[in-house]
Design a protein around this motif. Sequence first.
Motif, short mmCIF file in Angstrom:
data_model
loop_
_atom_site.label_atom_id
_atom_site.label_comp_id
_atom_site.label_asym_id
_atom_site.label_seq_id
_atom_site.Cartn_x
_atom_site.Cartn_y
_atom_site.Cartn_z
N ALA A 62 -27.30 -49.72 1.65
CA ALA A 62 -27.96 -48.81 2.60
C ALA A 62 -29.42 -48.64 2.25
O ALA A 62 -30.30 -48.70 3.13
N ILE A 63 -29.72 -48.45 0.97
CA ILE A 63 -31.11 -48.27 0.56
C ILE A 63 -31.89 -49.56 0.79
O ILE A 63 -33.05 -49.53 1.22
N GLU A 64 -31.28 -50.70 0.52
CA GLU A 64 -31.94 -51.98 0.76
C GLU A 64 -32.30 -52.13 2.24
O GLU A 64 -33.39 -52.61 2.57
N GLN A 65 -31.40 -51.71 3.12
CA GLN A 65 -31.66 -51.81 4.55
C GLN A 65 -32.79 -50.86 4.97
O GLN A 65 -33.65 -51.22 5.79
N LEU A 66 -32.78 -49.66 4.40
CA LEU A 66 -33.84 -48.69 4.71
C LEU A 66 -35.19 -49.17 4.18
O LEU A 66 -36.22 -48.99 4.83
N ILE A 107 -38.59 -47.68 5.96
CA ILE A 107 -38.31 -46.24 6.05
C ILE A 107 -38.45 -45.56 4.70
O ILE A 107 -38.92 -44.43 4.61
N VAL A 108 -38.04 -46.25 3.63
CA VAL A 108 -38.23 -45.72 2.28
C VAL A 108 -38.98 -46.75 1.45
O VAL A 108 -38.93 -47.96 1.72
N THR A 109 -39.66 -46.26 0.42
CA THR A 109 -40.35 -47.13 -0.53
C THR A 109 -39.97 -46.68 -1.93
O THR A 109 -39.79 -45.48 -2.19
N ARG A 110 -39.90 -47.61 -2.85
CA ARG A 110 -39.54 -47.25 -4.22
C ARG A 110 -40.75 -46.67 -4.94
O ARG A 110 -41.89 -47.07 -4.69
N THR A 111 -40.48 -45.71 -5.83
CA THR A 111 -41.56 -45.03 -6.54
C THR A 111 -41.80 -45.61 -7.92
O THR A 111 -42.81 -45.32 -8.54
N ASN A 112 -40.86 -46.40 -8.43
CA ASN A 112 -41.03 -46.99 -9.75
C ASN A 112 -40.21 -48.28 -9.81
O ASN A 112 -39.42 -48.57 -8.92
N GLU A 113 -40.42 -49.03 -10.87
CA GLU A 113 -39.70 -50.29 -11.05
C GLU A 113 -38.60 -50.18 -12.10
O GLU A 113 -38.01 -51.17 -12.50
N ASN A 114 -38.36 -48.97 -12.57
CA ASN A 114 -37.31 -48.75 -13.56
C ASN A 114 -35.95 -48.87 -12.87
O ASN A 114 -35.55 -48.02 -12.09
N ARG A 115 -35.24 -49.93 -13.14
CA ARG A 115 -33.99 -50.19 -12.43
C ARG A 115 -32.94 -49.13 -12.72
O ARG A 115 -32.07 -48.87 -11.89
N ARG A 116 -33.02 -48.51 -13.89
CA ARG A 116 -31.98 -47.55 -14.26
C ARG A 116 -32.14 -46.23 -13.52
O ARG A 116 -31.15 -45.61 -13.13
N VAL A 133 -36.12 -44.41 -7.93
CA VAL A 133 -36.15 -43.40 -6.88
C VAL A 133 -36.88 -43.98 -5.67
O VAL A 133 -37.88 -44.69 -5.82
N TRP A 134 -36.35 -43.67 -4.47
CA TRP A 134 -37.00 -44.08 -3.23
C TRP A 134 -37.48 -42.85 -2.49
O TRP A 134 -36.82 -41.81 -2.49
N ILE A 135 -38.63 -42.98 -1.84
CA ILE A 135 -39.26 -41.89 -1.09
C ILE A 135 -39.39 -42.29 0.38
O ILE A 135 -39.70 -43.44 0.68
N ALA A 136 -39.19 -41.31 1.27
CA ALA A 136 -39.47 -41.51 2.70
C ALA A 136 -40.88 -40.99 2.97
O ALA A 136 -41.07 -39.79 3.20
N PRO A 137 -41.90 -41.86 2.94
CA PRO A 137 -43.29 -41.38 3.01
C PRO A 137 -43.65 -40.68 4.32
O PRO A 137 -44.51 -39.80 4.32
N ASP A 138 -42.99 -41.04 5.42
CA ASP A 138 -43.31 -40.39 6.69
C ASP A 138 -42.96 -38.90 6.65
O ASP A 138 -43.68 -38.07 7.21
N VAL A 139 -41.86 -38.56 5.99
CA VAL A 139 -41.46 -37.16 5.88
C VAL A 139 -42.39 -36.41 4.93
O VAL A 139 -42.81 -35.28 5.21
#
Length: 402
Positions: free
Chosen positions: A360-364, A369-378, A381-387
């Motif tokens: 679901a996150i991959e599709q978003l 719709i969402v962008t990742r905030t860091n590259e730490n795989r563990r 976190v993804w953010i919805a920048p429009d909101v």
Amino acid sequence: MVGWEAHPWHRESDHGASRRQQLAARGPYEAAVPAAIAGAGVVVPNGLLAEAEDAVQEITRFDAEITAFAERRAATDGDDNTSELAPLASVLLRTESASSSEIEGVTAGARALALAAIDAKAGPNAQLVTANVAAMQRAVELADDISVEAILAAHRALHGSQAYAAPGQLRDLQVWIGSNALSPHTASFVPPHPSRVAAALDDLMVFVQRVDLPVLVQVALAHAQFETIHPFNDGNGRTGRTLVHAMLRHSGVTRTLTVPVSAGLLTDTTGYFRALTDYREGYIETIIRQFVNASFRAISNGRELVDDLERVYGAWSEQLTSRRGSAARRLLPHLLSQPAVTVAHVEAVTGVALSAAQRAIEQLEAAGIVTRTNENRRNRVWIAPDVIEALDAFAERVGRRG
């Protein structure tokens, strides 16, 4: 108008203060004696009464508009409208809590608040605002039974384990207002002695239950009386503003929302604090007018926020190619109120398996719709920048900075 009474002052000299300051902090001090208001007559000019009633009607209309928004989204998506209503109610609850905190000098931006809500890395201010959200929610939940116990519960939710604030307990110490005052002798306002707090709150609760007063007039006066009593070691302003929303819900003016009245007050904090001073001097019109004006400002700003979010949601619905009922599409309403997510968070709120949450996150993300905030795989976190942008625009309109 408050009265005054003298009390002895027993505290060791502050050796970090000048001799003049130490001298000023000696001897008895005077603490306020709040007027009993349980059965007090309230006389308000007809013009101001009419404005107060107009404000109440506008609050009720705004509350109904949000329900209509939910129904429109449900008709479009073919889903139960409660899935749409809850996110918008949550957004407005959080914006009100953030504004209430900002009045006390606690500022946190939308991104920080979103991260704090999922226990991601966030500063102390965001954590304080998040606690204020819980306190506001607690007060609204207890609106059917506004009582001293309900106020204590809201305060407990606000301060949690912060021992200095004595969460959920009435103060047993003298407090005063004025950050530069070393003692009550030079404070700008000295609330009542702790021995008077319990009785003053009981009197206020009787006033709150009256049904012979216009709602917004009653709300404004109850709030001013609460701030005059100042029943806690800390958190009085934020707890007092939760009482506002409990009363609006109890009276039936609001049914689904926490209208961001504090955002309206925040545009004129000088006037708000001056109105509280006027109240203590016996002039009630100023605080009533503050609440009338704040209500209109809050609704105007709240409508703009809801319009922004409706546009965001509409664009998302077109951008996302996932089928109706998919985890990704079911997550869209949730992102309106909680624009920061992790895979584990998505798994929890949608009830899908871990693999489905990841998909679901991959599709978003693919839909922008969402962008990742860091590259730490563990701990990604993804953010919805429009909101985030819409919430920050709301904050900018009321003068908050985060």
